[in-house]
Design a protein around this motif. Sequence first.
Motif, mmCIF file in Angstrom:
data_model
loop_
_atom_site.group_PDB
_atom_site.id
_atom_site.type_symbol
_atom_site.label_atom_id
_atom_site.label_comp_id
_atom_site.label_asym_id
_atom_site.label_seq_id
_atom_site.Cartn_x
_atom_site.Cartn_y
_atom_site.Cartn_z
ATOM 1 N N ASP A 1 0.723 -1.254 0.023
ATOM 2 C CA ASP A 1 -0.038 -0.090 0.081
ATOM 3 C C ASP A 1 0.965 1.268 0.222
ATOM 4 O O ASP A 1 0.683 2.096 -0.834
ATOM 5 C CB ASP A 1 -0.828 0.053 1.331
ATOM 6 N N ASP A 2 1.644 1.190 0.959
ATOM 7 C CA ASP A 2 2.887 2.411 1.214
ATOM 8 C C ASP A 2 3.587 2.513 -0.124
ATOM 9 O O ASP A 2 3.715 3.939 -0.566
ATOM 10 C CB ASP A 2 3.506 2.200 2.095
ATOM 11 N N LEU A 3 4.156 1.737 -0.737
ATOM 12 C CA LEU A 3 5.064 2.023 -2.106
ATOM 13 C C LEU A 3 4.056 2.067 -3.124
ATOM 14 O O LEU A 3 4.451 3.051 -4.048
ATOM 15 C CB LEU A 3 5.527 0.577 -2.475
ATOM 16 N N GLY A 4 2.713 1.715 -3.354
ATOM 17 C CA GLY A 4 1.975 2.395 -4.168
ATOM 18 C C GLY A 4 1.742 3.675 -4.186
ATOM 19 O O GLY A 4 1.370 4.486 -5.254
ATOM 20 N N ARG A 5 1.563 4.356 -3.067
ATOM 21 C CA ARG A 5 1.661 5.834 -2.855
ATOM 22 C C ARG A 5 2.860 6.409 -3.135
ATOM 23 O O ARG A 5 2.884 7.650 -3.614
ATOM 24 C CB ARG A 5 1.002 5.993 -1.265
ATOM 25 N N LEU A 6 4.033 6.076 -2.747
ATOM 26 C CA LEU A 6 5.314 6.485 -2.577
ATOM 27 C C LEU A 6 6.000 6.411 -3.808
ATOM 28 O O LEU A 6 6.569 7.662 -4.420
ATOM 29 C CB LEU A 6 6.148 6.030 -1.847
ATOM 30 N N LEU A 7 5.904 5.665 -4.749
ATOM 31 C CA LEU A 7 6.660 5.176 -5.817
ATOM 32 C C LEU A 7 5.741 5.877 -7.012
ATOM 33 O O LEU A 7 4.854 5.330 -7.422
ATOM 34 C CB LEU A 7 7.036 3.802 -6.213
ATOM 35 N N PRO A 8 6.205 6.940 -7.886
ATOM 36 C CA PRO A 8 5.456 7.419 -8.821
ATOM 37 C C PRO A 8 4.899 6.505 -10.046
ATOM 38 O O PRO A 8 3.811 6.781 -10.688
ATOM 39 C CB PRO A 8 6.124 8.613 -9.386
ATOM 40 N N ALA A 9 5.644 5.596 -10.201
ATOM 41 C CA ALA A 9 5.766 4.639 -11.392
ATOM 42 C C ALA A 9 5.042 3.280 -11.009
ATOM 43 O O ALA A 9 5.474 2.301 -11.612
ATOM 44 C CB ALA A 9 6.472 4.689 -12.579
ATOM 45 N N ALA A 10 4.637 3.130 -9.755
ATOM 46 C CA ALA A 10 4.286 1.718 -9.277
ATOM 47 C C ALA A 10 3.047 1.095 -9.796
ATOM 48 O O ALA A 10 2.040 2.130 -9.947
ATOM 49 C CB ALA A 10 4.226 1.838 -7.720
ATOM 50 N N ARG A 11 3.070 -0.134 -9.821
ATOM 51 C CA ARG A 11 1.703 -0.850 -10.404
ATOM 52 C C ARG A 11 1.550 -2.030 -9.398
ATOM 53 O O ARG A 11 2.619 -2.916 -9.290
ATOM 54 C CB ARG A 11 1.693 -1.395 -11.600
ATOM 55 N N ARG A 12 0.552 -2.129 -8.925
ATOM 56 C CA ARG A 12 0.463 -3.347 -7.895
ATOM 57 C C ARG A 12 -0.504 -4.553 -8.441
ATOM 58 O O ARG A 12 -1.252 -4.249 -9.276
ATOM 59 C CB ARG A 12 -0.303 -2.753 -6.483
ATOM 60 N N VAL A 13 -0.043 -5.481 -8.101
ATOM 61 C CA VAL A 13 -0.520 -6.728 -8.391
ATOM 62 C C VAL A 13 -0.972 -7.575 -7.088
ATOM 63 O O VAL A 13 -0.080 -7.926 -6.057
ATOM 64 C CB VAL A 13 0.205 -7.527 -9.314
ATOM 65 N N ASP A 14 -2.101 -7.800 -6.910
ATOM 66 C CA ASP A 14 -2.579 -8.771 -5.765
ATOM 67 C C ASP A 14 -2.648 -10.174 -6.221
ATOM 68 O O ASP A 14 -3.352 -10.455 -7.060
ATOM 69 C CB ASP A 14 -3.830 -8.362 -5.153
ATOM 70 N N LEU A 15 -1.919 -11.132 -5.279
ATOM 71 C CA LEU A 15 -1.990 -12.616 -5.973
ATOM 72 C C LEU A 15 -2.832 -13.341 -5.066
ATOM 73 O O LEU A 15 -2.438 -13.478 -3.784
ATOM 74 C CB LEU A 15 -0.629 -13.032 -6.016
ATOM 75 N N ASP A 16 -3.911 -13.538 -5.321
ATOM 76 C CA ASP A 16 -4.998 -14.391 -4.245
ATOM 77 C C ASP A 16 -4.463 -15.711 -3.701
ATOM 78 O O ASP A 16 -5.174 -16.196 -2.879
ATOM 79 C CB ASP A 16 -6.430 -14.270 -4.804
ATOM 80 N N TRP A 17 -3.759 -16.311 -4.568
ATOM 81 C CA TRP A 17 -3.038 -17.658 -4.057
ATOM 82 C C TRP A 17 -1.739 -17.670 -3.407
ATOM 83 O O TRP A 17 -1.484 -18.556 -3.053
ATOM 84 C CB TRP A 17 -2.848 -18.526 -5.315
#
Length: 264
Positions: free
Chosen positions: A213-229
Amino acid sequence: MTLSHDLAGTGPSTVVLLHSGVCDRRMWDGQFRALAGAGHRVVRCDLRGFGDSPMDAPHTHAEDVRELLDHLGAERAAVVGSSFGGRVALELAARHPGRVVALALLAPAAPDMAPSEELRAWEAREEALLDAGDLDAAVELNVDTWLGPEAGEAARALVRDAQRRAFDLQLAAPEEHHPVAPEVTRDDLARIRVPALVAVGAHDLPDFRAVADDLGRLLPAARRVDLDWAGHFPALERPEETARLLVDFLAETAADFSPGVSAR
Protein backbone atom coordinates in the motif's frame (compact mmCIF):
# COMPACT_ATOMS: atom_id res chain seq x y z
CA MET A 1 34.56 -9.64 -2.37
CA THR A 2 32.43 -10.37 -5.42
CA LEU A 3 29.14 -11.97 -4.46
CA SER A 4 28.70 -15.60 -5.52
CA HIS A 5 26.45 -15.58 -8.55
CA ASP A 6 25.16 -17.39 -11.63
CA LEU A 7 24.75 -15.93 -15.12
CA ALA A 8 22.43 -17.02 -17.92
CA GLY A 9 21.46 -15.48 -21.23
CA THR A 10 23.25 -13.12 -23.58
CA GLY A 11 20.68 -10.41 -24.19
CA PRO A 12 21.53 -6.70 -24.11
CA SER A 13 19.48 -6.10 -20.93
CA THR A 14 20.65 -7.21 -17.50
CA VAL A 15 18.24 -8.48 -14.85
CA VAL A 16 19.42 -8.98 -11.26
CA LEU A 17 17.55 -11.37 -8.94
CA LEU A 18 17.83 -10.68 -5.18
CA HIS A 19 16.65 -13.37 -2.78
CA SER A 20 14.74 -13.07 0.48
CA GLY A 21 16.25 -13.08 3.96
CA VAL A 22 15.45 -16.76 4.54
CA CYS A 23 16.58 -18.08 1.14
CA ASP A 24 19.51 -17.84 -1.23
CA ARG A 25 19.88 -17.56 -4.99
CA ARG A 26 18.33 -21.00 -5.50
CA MET A 27 14.89 -19.51 -4.79
CA TRP A 28 14.93 -18.26 -8.40
CA ASP A 29 15.26 -21.72 -9.96
CA GLY A 30 11.77 -21.36 -11.43
CA GLN A 31 12.44 -17.98 -13.08
CA PHE A 32 16.18 -17.88 -13.88
CA ARG A 33 16.12 -19.73 -17.20
CA ALA A 34 12.74 -18.32 -18.22
CA LEU A 35 14.03 -14.77 -17.96
CA ALA A 36 17.16 -15.70 -19.91
CA GLY A 37 14.99 -17.31 -22.57
CA ALA A 38 13.01 -14.08 -22.83
CA GLY A 39 16.14 -12.28 -24.05
CA HIS A 40 17.79 -11.00 -20.88
CA ARG A 41 21.21 -11.49 -19.38
CA VAL A 42 20.22 -12.71 -15.94
CA VAL A 43 22.32 -12.73 -12.78
CA ARG A 44 21.23 -14.23 -9.49
CA CYS A 45 23.50 -13.76 -6.50
CA ASP A 46 23.87 -14.80 -2.88
CA LEU A 47 23.93 -11.74 -0.67
CA ARG A 48 26.70 -11.76 1.89
CA GLY A 49 25.86 -14.15 4.72
CA PHE A 50 23.73 -16.41 2.52
CA GLY A 51 24.42 -19.42 0.31
CA ASP A 52 27.99 -19.31 -1.01
CA SER A 53 28.77 -15.70 0.00
CA PRO A 54 30.48 -15.59 3.41
CA MET A 55 29.91 -12.78 5.89
CA ASP A 56 33.59 -11.92 5.86
CA ALA A 57 33.76 -8.13 6.29
CA PRO A 58 31.68 -5.07 7.17
CA HIS A 59 29.30 -4.41 4.30
CA THR A 60 26.14 -2.88 2.92
CA HIS A 61 24.07 -5.22 0.77
CA ALA A 62 23.08 -2.56 -1.76
CA GLU A 63 26.73 -1.60 -2.28
CA ASP A 64 27.68 -5.26 -2.69
CA VAL A 65 25.10 -5.53 -5.48
CA ARG A 66 26.38 -2.33 -7.09
CA GLU A 67 29.90 -3.74 -7.00
CA LEU A 68 28.64 -6.94 -8.64
CA LEU A 69 27.11 -4.87 -11.45
CA ASP A 70 30.47 -3.12 -11.86
CA HIS A 71 32.25 -6.48 -11.96
CA LEU A 72 29.88 -7.68 -14.70
CA GLY A 73 30.24 -4.47 -16.66
CA ALA A 74 26.51 -3.80 -16.38
CA GLU A 75 25.85 -0.08 -16.60
CA ARG A 76 22.12 -0.41 -15.95
CA ALA A 77 19.86 -3.25 -14.80
CA ALA A 78 16.34 -4.17 -13.88
CA VAL A 79 16.28 -5.48 -10.31
CA VAL A 80 13.90 -8.15 -9.03
CA GLY A 81 13.71 -8.54 -5.25
CA SER A 82 11.81 -10.90 -2.97
CA SER A 83 11.04 -9.75 0.60
CA PHE A 84 14.36 -8.56 2.07
CA GLY A 85 15.77 -8.61 -1.45
CA GLY A 86 13.07 -6.09 -2.31
CA ARG A 87 14.36 -3.80 0.39
CA VAL A 88 17.90 -4.11 -0.98
CA ALA A 89 16.56 -3.34 -4.47
CA LEU A 90 14.87 -0.17 -3.19
CA GLU A 91 18.05 0.89 -1.39
CA LEU A 92 20.09 0.34 -4.55
CA ALA A 93 17.63 2.36 -6.65
CA ALA A 94 17.59 5.19 -4.10
CA ARG A 95 21.38 5.38 -3.74
CA HIS A 96 22.28 4.76 -7.39
CA PRO A 97 19.28 5.91 -9.44
CA GLY A 98 21.14 5.83 -12.73
CA ARG A 99 21.89 2.14 -12.39
CA VAL A 100 18.33 0.80 -11.98
CA VAL A 101 15.88 0.94 -14.89
CA ALA A 102 13.00 -1.06 -13.39
CA LEU A 103 12.01 -2.73 -10.13
CA ALA A 104 9.97 -5.90 -9.67
CA LEU A 105 9.24 -6.30 -5.96
CA LEU A 106 7.63 -9.50 -4.65
CA ALA A 107 6.24 -9.05 -1.13
CA PRO A 108 8.96 -6.49 -0.46
CA ALA A 109 10.22 -5.25 2.84
CA ALA A 110 10.98 -1.54 2.99
CA PRO A 111 13.76 0.55 4.56
CA ASP A 112 11.41 2.25 7.04
CA MET A 113 9.23 -0.79 7.76
CA ALA A 114 7.75 -0.83 11.28
CA PRO A 115 6.82 -4.40 12.34
CA SER A 116 3.31 -5.27 13.49
CA GLU A 117 2.61 -7.07 16.76
CA GLU A 118 2.40 -10.32 14.79
CA LEU A 119 5.77 -9.81 13.17
CA ARG A 120 7.37 -8.74 16.45
CA ALA A 121 6.03 -11.92 18.07
CA TRP A 122 7.62 -13.98 15.31
CA GLU A 123 10.93 -12.13 15.74
CA ALA A 124 10.86 -12.73 19.50
CA ARG A 125 10.14 -16.44 19.01
CA GLU A 126 12.98 -16.82 16.51
CA GLU A 127 15.40 -14.95 18.78
CA ALA A 128 14.44 -17.12 21.76
CA LEU A 129 15.05 -20.31 19.77
CA LEU A 130 18.42 -19.06 18.51
CA ASP A 131 19.45 -18.01 22.02
CA ALA A 132 18.57 -21.51 23.21
CA GLY A 133 20.68 -23.02 20.43
CA ASP A 134 17.70 -24.77 18.85
CA LEU A 135 18.51 -23.99 15.23
CA ASP A 136 16.32 -26.80 13.90
CA ALA A 137 13.24 -25.31 15.56
CA ALA A 138 14.16 -21.82 14.35
CA VAL A 139 14.44 -23.15 10.81
CA GLU A 140 11.03 -24.83 11.03
CA LEU A 141 9.51 -21.63 12.42
CA ASN A 142 10.66 -19.81 9.29
CA VAL A 143 9.43 -22.56 6.95
CA ASP A 144 6.00 -22.58 8.59
CA THR A 145 5.71 -18.78 8.75
CA TRP A 146 6.76 -17.75 5.29
CA LEU A 147 5.54 -20.38 2.85
CA GLY A 148 1.96 -20.12 1.64
CA PRO A 149 -0.61 -22.90 1.22
CA GLU A 150 0.49 -23.80 -2.32
CA ALA A 151 4.14 -24.41 -1.43
CA GLY A 152 5.13 -28.02 -2.02
CA GLU A 153 7.67 -30.12 -0.20
CA ALA A 154 10.43 -29.17 -2.63
CA ALA A 155 9.96 -25.49 -1.77
CA ARG A 156 9.88 -26.27 1.94
CA ALA A 157 13.08 -28.31 1.64
CA LEU A 158 14.82 -25.49 -0.22
CA VAL A 159 13.87 -22.89 2.40
CA ARG A 160 14.83 -25.29 5.18
CA ASP A 161 18.30 -25.82 3.71
CA ALA A 162 18.88 -22.16 2.80
CA GLN A 163 17.76 -20.85 6.19
CA ARG A 164 19.99 -23.30 8.06
CA ARG A 165 22.94 -22.26 5.90
CA ALA A 166 22.20 -18.58 6.61
CA PHE A 167 22.02 -19.21 10.35
CA ASP A 168 25.34 -21.06 10.26
CA LEU A 169 27.07 -18.24 8.36
CA GLN A 170 25.57 -15.34 10.27
CA LEU A 171 25.85 -16.74 13.79
CA ALA A 172 29.52 -17.55 13.23
CA ALA A 173 30.37 -14.06 11.98
CA PRO A 174 31.76 -11.42 14.35
CA GLU A 175 29.45 -8.51 15.09
CA GLU A 176 31.60 -6.08 13.11
CA HIS A 177 30.97 -8.11 9.94
CA HIS A 178 27.19 -7.81 10.15
CA PRO A 179 25.52 -5.62 7.49
CA VAL A 180 24.88 -1.92 7.90
CA ALA A 181 21.66 -0.63 6.37
CA PRO A 182 22.11 2.53 4.29
CA GLU A 183 20.22 5.67 5.22
CA VAL A 184 17.18 5.72 2.93
CA THR A 185 14.27 8.03 3.71
CA ARG A 186 10.71 8.17 2.42
CA ASP A 187 11.71 11.20 0.37
CA ASP A 188 14.47 9.08 -1.21
CA LEU A 189 11.93 6.40 -2.13
CA ALA A 190 9.56 8.99 -3.61
CA ARG A 191 12.33 10.02 -6.00
CA ILE A 192 12.50 6.51 -7.51
CA ARG A 193 10.74 7.13 -10.82
CA VAL A 194 11.46 3.93 -12.72
CA PRO A 195 8.65 1.47 -13.53
CA ALA A 196 7.95 -0.64 -10.46
CA LEU A 197 5.87 -3.79 -10.09
CA VAL A 198 4.76 -4.44 -6.49
CA ALA A 199 3.23 -7.91 -6.03
CA VAL A 200 1.79 -9.13 -2.73
CA GLY A 201 0.05 -12.34 -1.65
CA ALA A 202 -3.32 -12.65 0.04
CA HIS A 203 -1.92 -15.25 2.47
CA ASP A 204 1.09 -13.16 3.52
CA LEU A 205 1.50 -11.36 6.84
CA PRO A 206 -0.39 -8.04 6.89
CA ASP A 207 2.90 -6.13 7.19
CA PHE A 208 3.71 -6.81 3.55
CA ARG A 209 0.32 -5.80 2.26
CA ALA A 210 0.80 -2.55 4.21
CA VAL A 211 4.22 -2.07 2.57
CA ALA A 212 2.62 -2.63 -0.84
CA ASP A 213 0.00 0.00 0.00
CA ASP A 214 2.70 2.43 1.05
CA LEU A 215 4.93 1.84 -1.97
CA GLY A 216 1.92 2.31 -4.23
CA ARG A 217 1.58 5.80 -2.80
CA LEU A 218 5.30 6.62 -2.69
CA LEU A 219 6.65 5.32 -5.99
CA PRO A 220 5.37 7.49 -8.84
CA ALA A 221 5.51 4.68 -11.43
CA ALA A 222 4.35 1.77 -9.25
CA ARG A 223 1.81 -0.85 -10.34
CA ARG A 224 0.42 -3.18 -7.70
CA VAL A 225 -0.60 -6.78 -8.34
CA ASP A 226 -2.51 -8.77 -5.72
CA LEU A 227 -1.97 -12.53 -5.89
CA ASP A 228 -4.94 -14.24 -4.27
CA TRP A 229 -3.13 -17.60 -4.16
CA ALA A 230 0.23 -16.47 -2.75
CA GLY A 231 1.86 -16.39 0.63
CA HIS A 232 5.20 -14.63 1.09
CA PHE A 233 7.13 -16.43 -1.67
CA PRO A 234 5.23 -16.49 -4.97
CA ALA A 235 8.46 -17.42 -6.77
CA LEU A 236 8.49 -20.72 -4.86
CA GLU A 237 4.75 -21.29 -4.63
CA ARG A 238 3.81 -20.92 -8.32
CA PRO A 239 7.15 -20.70 -10.13
CA GLU A 240 5.83 -20.69 -13.70
CA GLU A 241 3.12 -18.11 -13.02
CA THR A 242 5.65 -15.87 -11.27
CA ALA A 243 8.05 -16.25 -14.20
CA ARG A 244 5.30 -15.12 -16.60
CA LEU A 245 4.52 -12.14 -14.38
CA LEU A 246 8.18 -11.05 -14.44
CA VAL A 247 8.70 -11.71 -18.15
CA ASP A 248 5.60 -9.70 -19.05
CA PHE A 249 6.55 -6.79 -16.79
CA LEU A 250 10.08 -6.62 -18.14
CA ALA A 251 8.76 -6.74 -21.71
CA GLU A 252 6.64 -3.68 -20.90
CA THR A 253 9.71 -1.81 -19.67
CA ALA A 254 12.09 -2.97 -22.42
CA ALA A 255 12.40 0.54 -23.88
CA ASP A 256 14.02 1.68 -20.63
CA PHE A 257 16.92 -0.76 -20.97
CA SER A 258 20.21 0.44 -22.36
CA PRO A 259 22.59 -1.96 -24.08
CA GLY A 260 25.46 0.20 -22.85
CA VAL A 261 28.23 -1.58 -20.99
CA SER A 262 30.67 0.32 -18.84
CA ALA A 263 34.38 -0.31 -18.65
CA ARG A 264 35.42 -2.15 -15.52
